[in-house]
Enzyme design. Structure first.
Site, mmCIF file in Angstrom:
data_model
loop_
_atom_site.group_PDB
_atom_site.id
_atom_site.type_symbol
_atom_site.label_atom_id
_atom_site.label_comp_id
_atom_site.label_asym_id
_atom_site.label_seq_id
_atom_site.Cartn_x
_atom_site.Cartn_y
_atom_site.Cartn_z
ATOM 1 N N ASP A 113 59.424 -38.741 -27.450
ATOM 2 C CA ASP A 113 60.477 -37.858 -26.951
ATOM 3 C C ASP A 113 60.325 -36.505 -27.647
ATOM 4 O O ASP A 113 60.207 -36.459 -28.870
ATOM 5 C CB ASP A 113 61.838 -38.470 -27.316
ATOM 6 C CG ASP A 113 62.881 -38.239 -26.262
ATOM 7 O OD1 ASP A 113 63.004 -37.085 -25.822
ATOM 8 O OD2 ASP A 113 63.589 -39.198 -25.897
ATOM 9 N N ASP A 130 63.050 -33.593 -23.397
ATOM 10 C CA ASP A 130 64.509 -33.605 -23.341
ATOM 11 C C ASP A 130 65.047 -32.323 -22.707
ATOM 12 O O ASP A 130 64.603 -31.220 -23.060
ATOM 13 C CB ASP A 130 65.037 -33.720 -24.787
ATOM 14 C CG ASP A 130 66.531 -33.991 -24.848
ATOM 15 O OD1 ASP A 130 66.961 -35.008 -24.294
ATOM 16 O OD2 ASP A 130 67.255 -33.185 -25.462
ATOM 17 N N GLU A 157 63.120 -34.389 -18.458
ATOM 18 C CA GLU A 157 64.512 -34.731 -18.164
ATOM 19 C C GLU A 157 65.174 -33.477 -17.617
ATOM 20 O O GLU A 157 65.255 -32.452 -18.296
ATOM 21 C CB GLU A 157 65.241 -35.203 -19.422
ATOM 22 C CG GLU A 157 66.617 -35.751 -19.071
ATOM 23 C CD GLU A 157 67.619 -35.692 -20.215
ATOM 24 O OE1 GLU A 157 68.588 -36.459 -20.187
ATOM 25 O OE2 GLU A 157 67.456 -34.856 -21.130
ATOM 26 N N HIS A 159 69.783 -44.441 -22.509
ATOM 27 C CA HIS A 159 70.686 -44.441 -23.668
ATOM 28 C C HIS A 159 71.903 -43.538 -23.473
ATOM 29 O O HIS A 159 72.731 -43.453 -24.369
ATOM 30 C CB HIS A 159 69.900 -44.006 -24.905
ATOM 31 C CG HIS A 159 69.386 -42.606 -24.764
ATOM 32 N ND1 HIS A 159 68.396 -42.264 -23.871
ATOM 33 C CD2 HIS A 159 69.766 -41.448 -25.361
ATOM 34 C CE1 HIS A 159 68.185 -40.974 -23.923
ATOM 35 N NE2 HIS A 159 68.995 -40.444 -24.810
ATOM 36 N N ASP A 160 71.976 -42.833 -22.344
ATOM 37 C CA ASP A 160 73.132 -41.972 -22.056
ATOM 38 C C ASP A 160 74.013 -42.543 -20.949
ATOM 39 O O ASP A 160 75.030 -41.934 -20.591
ATOM 40 C CB ASP A 160 72.665 -40.583 -21.587
ATOM 41 C CG ASP A 160 71.884 -39.826 -22.641
ATOM 42 O OD1 ASP A 160 72.152 -40.017 -23.844
ATOM 43 O OD2 ASP A 160 71.013 -39.025 -22.260
HETATM 44 O O1 TEU Z 1 70.636 -35.729 -22.524
HETATM 45 C C1 TEU Z 1 70.916 -34.657 -21.696
HETATM 46 C C2 TEU Z 1 72.177 -34.699 -20.936
HETATM 47 O O2 TEU Z 1 72.615 -33.669 -20.491
HETATM 48 C C3 TEU Z 1 72.862 -35.940 -20.701
HETATM 49 O O3 TEU Z 1 72.295 -37.035 -20.270
HETATM 50 C C4 TEU Z 1 74.063 -36.055 -21.526
HETATM 51 O O4 TEU Z 1 73.973 -37.097 -22.432
HETATM 52 C C5 TEU Z 1 75.203 -36.288 -20.582
HETATM 53 O O5 TEU Z 1 75.217 -35.245 -19.673
HETATM 54 C C6 TEU Z 1 76.480 -36.279 -21.301
HETATM 55 O O6 TEU Z 1 77.504 -36.412 -20.360
HETATM 56 C C7 TEU Z 1 69.649 -35.586 -23.461
HETATM 57 C C8 TEU Z 1 69.521 -36.859 -24.268
HETATM 58 O O7 TEU Z 1 69.111 -37.889 -23.416
HETATM 59 C C9 TEU Z 1 70.826 -37.120 -24.955
HETATM 60 O O8 TEU Z 1 70.851 -38.342 -25.628
HETATM 61 C C10 TEU Z 1 71.068 -35.985 -25.897
HETATM 62 O O9 TEU Z 1 72.342 -36.110 -26.486
HETATM 63 C C11 TEU Z 1 71.003 -34.631 -25.191
HETATM 64 O O10 TEU Z 1 69.874 -34.512 -24.346
HETATM 65 C C12 TEU Z 1 70.877 -33.525 -26.198
HETATM 66 O O11 TEU Z 1 69.637 -33.547 -26.822
#
Ligand code: TEU
Length: 560
Positions: free
Chosen positions: A103, A204, A255, A328-329
């Site tokens: 990542d 990311d 992403e 994970h989100d």
């Molecule tokens: O996530 C980006 C992101 O915008 C989302 O999936 C976010 O967690 C969601 O919109 C919240 O409602 C990435 C990563 O996957 C996440 O774990 C990180 O917190 C984020 O970037 C910041 O690095």
């Protein structure tokens, strides 16, 4: 170092497994997972049949956002192990034919990174221009942009009187990609890991790196339209790609937050100038009424099908997408769109089949392969996620939302739903650790765990294994066109994939009642056969009229 024979397009028939190391497996008794824990489970992953692992961040980090706040891109967080452990993981995975995808978080760094520490409070620091600073406007913040985790996206640097931008937590400062030195640093970081033998990168929030430079106030929104798919994003990606990704033959997945099909066609265009493929999240907003995440709402089934149709037809022949329900989100899909009680096995399999038969590269998030569920937390003290605790504070303490209502919303939407410890077996703490885990294990672990899935030939695990195999066996899954057969049906999501030699139909009942649909007249049922289903007693002969039982899935193939 063991390398895997290079087939430039290996990822088009591959399935990728996502590991969230903190919650995967603790080799000791810290209560948090680690790299040795991952190594101990490689044979389990090999049995599942996956081709690559995407490892969420394991770099040095104060862990405010569980590693998405990096303080040293060249070091492994000691909580996870050492560089030697990481190299061992790479070697042992490669020996098993499993690739490793790292990542890369380069929209922002932790405010503990030495670049930021030098920049803070010192306008003359050589690193000041690595970040985004603005003066206040009329005694207020530079503009009204909002952090994705709630509150303003600007934080004051008291010593200089300027504000820095943070699109996420205030401990995650956005990097200034306009500065060529920042881009040079990014190339160096990625090259370092590629030189080590890492096979690819997940980038990311990579479509947020280019901000509109006049930083306007947003009268109709939270500011995202001024930095999402921003003015120079394609130029930046092409620069990184030609300097690093193309040189090392790395697979890349970007992403993409709130993106569009047009942009994704370009990000993942088949000439490979930018990235191999993209994650977009539109299908996971079918339960965000009017785009609002922080409400408790059922999903809009018709909209879900429309979104898949838009992306499947729009990327075909132009780009490449990642297929996924979970990460994970996101909450667990079996709790979100399926039925995690009475029909847990049926609905977990059906949901897996419905995306695994599409075009793209499927991603399986740890525990999804045996139907892990949301934990159903009821107390705010059970949550750890910075977004969840921020939103609780904003909605309950500042906006007056009732505590119980917020607990119901978090139980449905919190990111911690997917971060609970992996349920390996029925031992204390689900076999994840010998000590109390950092986040509470879901109460159903005695029934829902990897071991019991391995012991049961009808488990979700073996169904996923079959889905992974089918992608390798049937070329239509990779190459075929996509046609939504019943866009208006209120229970069935059914689509047809078509290549020159094969036609595949995937039928899915998304609800707990029997339902019916009719196969297209142009489809020759007499020569077709079932290749997979989630009920044991499928008849031999495929019939035109299809009666689907609760959460039933059927995959039908016709070969010419
Ligand atoms: O996530 C980006 C992101 O915008 C989302 O999936 C976010 O967690 C969601 O919109 C919240 O409602 C990435 C990563 O996957 C996440 O774990 C990180 O917190 C984020 O970037 C910041 O690095």
């Amino acid at each position: 170092m063991t390398t895997i024979a290079n087939d430039a397009n290996w990822w088009k028939t591959a399935s990728i497994y996502q590991i969230y190391p903190k919650s995967f497996c603790d080799s000791g008794s810290k209560g948090t997972g680690d790299i040795q824990g991952i190594i101990s489970k490689l044979d389990y992953l090999k049995l599942l049949g996956i081709d690559a692992i995407w490892l969420t961040p394991v770099y040095q980090s104060p862990m405010i956002d569980n590693g998405y706040d990096i303080s040293d891109y060249y070091a492994i967080n000691p909580d996870f192990g050492t560089m030697a452990d990481f190299e061992q993981l790479l070697e042992k995975a490669h020996q098993r034919g499993i690739r490793i995808i790292m990542d890369i978080v380069v929209n922002h760094t932790s405010t503990e990174h030495h670049w930021f520490q030098s920049a803070l409070g010192d306008k003359n620091s050589p690193y000041r221009d690595y970040y985004i600073w603005r003066d206040s406007v009329d005694g207020e913040r530079p503009n009204n942009w909002q952090s994705k985790f709630g509150g303003s996206a600007w934080e004051l640097d008291e010593d200089t009187g300027q504000y820095f931008l943070h699109l996420f937590a205030k401990q995650q400062a956005d990097l200034n990609w306009e500065n060529p030195q920042v881009r040079a640093e990014v190339k160096e970081v990625i090259s370092y890991w590629a030189e080590k033998g890492v096979d690819g990168f997940r980038l990311d929030v990579i479509n947020l790196i280019s901000k509109q430079q006049d930083f306007p106030n947003d009268d109709i929104g939270d500011g995202r339209r001024f930095y999402t798919d921003g003015p120079r994003v394609h130029e930046y990606l092409q620069e990184i790609s030609s300097a690093v990704f193309q040189k090392y033959g790395s697979v890349t997945v970007g992403e993409m937050s709130s993106t569009t099909l047009d942009h994704c066609q370009q990000y993942s265009s088949l000439d490979n100038k930018e990235l191999s493929m993209v994650f977009n999240f539109h299908h996971l907003k079918a339960d965000y009424p009017n785009g609002e995440k922080w409400t408790k709402a059922p999903f809009d089934f018709i909209q879900l099908k429309q979104i898949f149709n838009h992306w499947q037809t729009g990327l075909n022949g132009k780009g490449w997408g990642a297929l996924f329900w979970c990460n994970h989100d996101q909450p667990r899909v079996v709790s979100r769109l399926g039925n995690d009680q009475e029909y847990r096995l049926e609905s977990a399999k059906m949901l897996g089949a419905s995306i695994h038969m599409m075009q793209g590269t499927p991603y399986i998030y740890q525990g999804e392969e045996f139907g892990m569920t949301n934990p159903g937390y009821t107390r705010i003290e059970q949550y750890r996620d910075v977004e969840s605790t921020n939103m609780y504070d904003i909605m309950v303490n500042q906006q007056g939302v009732a505590h119980d209502e917020m607990m119901a919303i978090l139980a449905q939407k919190s990111r911690d739903n997917s971060r609970t410890p992996m349920q390996w077996n029925e031992d204390t703490y689900a076999g994840f650790s010998k000590s109390e885990p950092w986040l509470e294990v879901a109460a159903n672990y005695r029934e829902v765990n990897a071991k019991s899935a391995l012991d049961d030939e009808n488990s979700v695990f073996y169904f996923y294994q079959k889905l992974i195999e089918l992608r390798k066996e049937l070329e239509v899954i990779t190459t075929g066109t996509y046609l939504d057969l019943y866009p208006h049906h209120d229970a069935v999501f059914g689509y047809q994939r078509q290549s020159q030699a094969q036609t595949l139909i995937c039928l899915n009942n998304y609800y707990g009642q029997d339902t019916q649909c009719r196969l297209p007249d142009s489809f020759d049922v007499s020569k077709a056969r079932y290749v997979l289903g989630n009920y044991a007693d499928l008849e031999q002969q495929v019939s035109r009229e299809q009666l689907l039982r609760p959460y039933e899935t059927r995959i039908i193939l016709l070969e010419s």
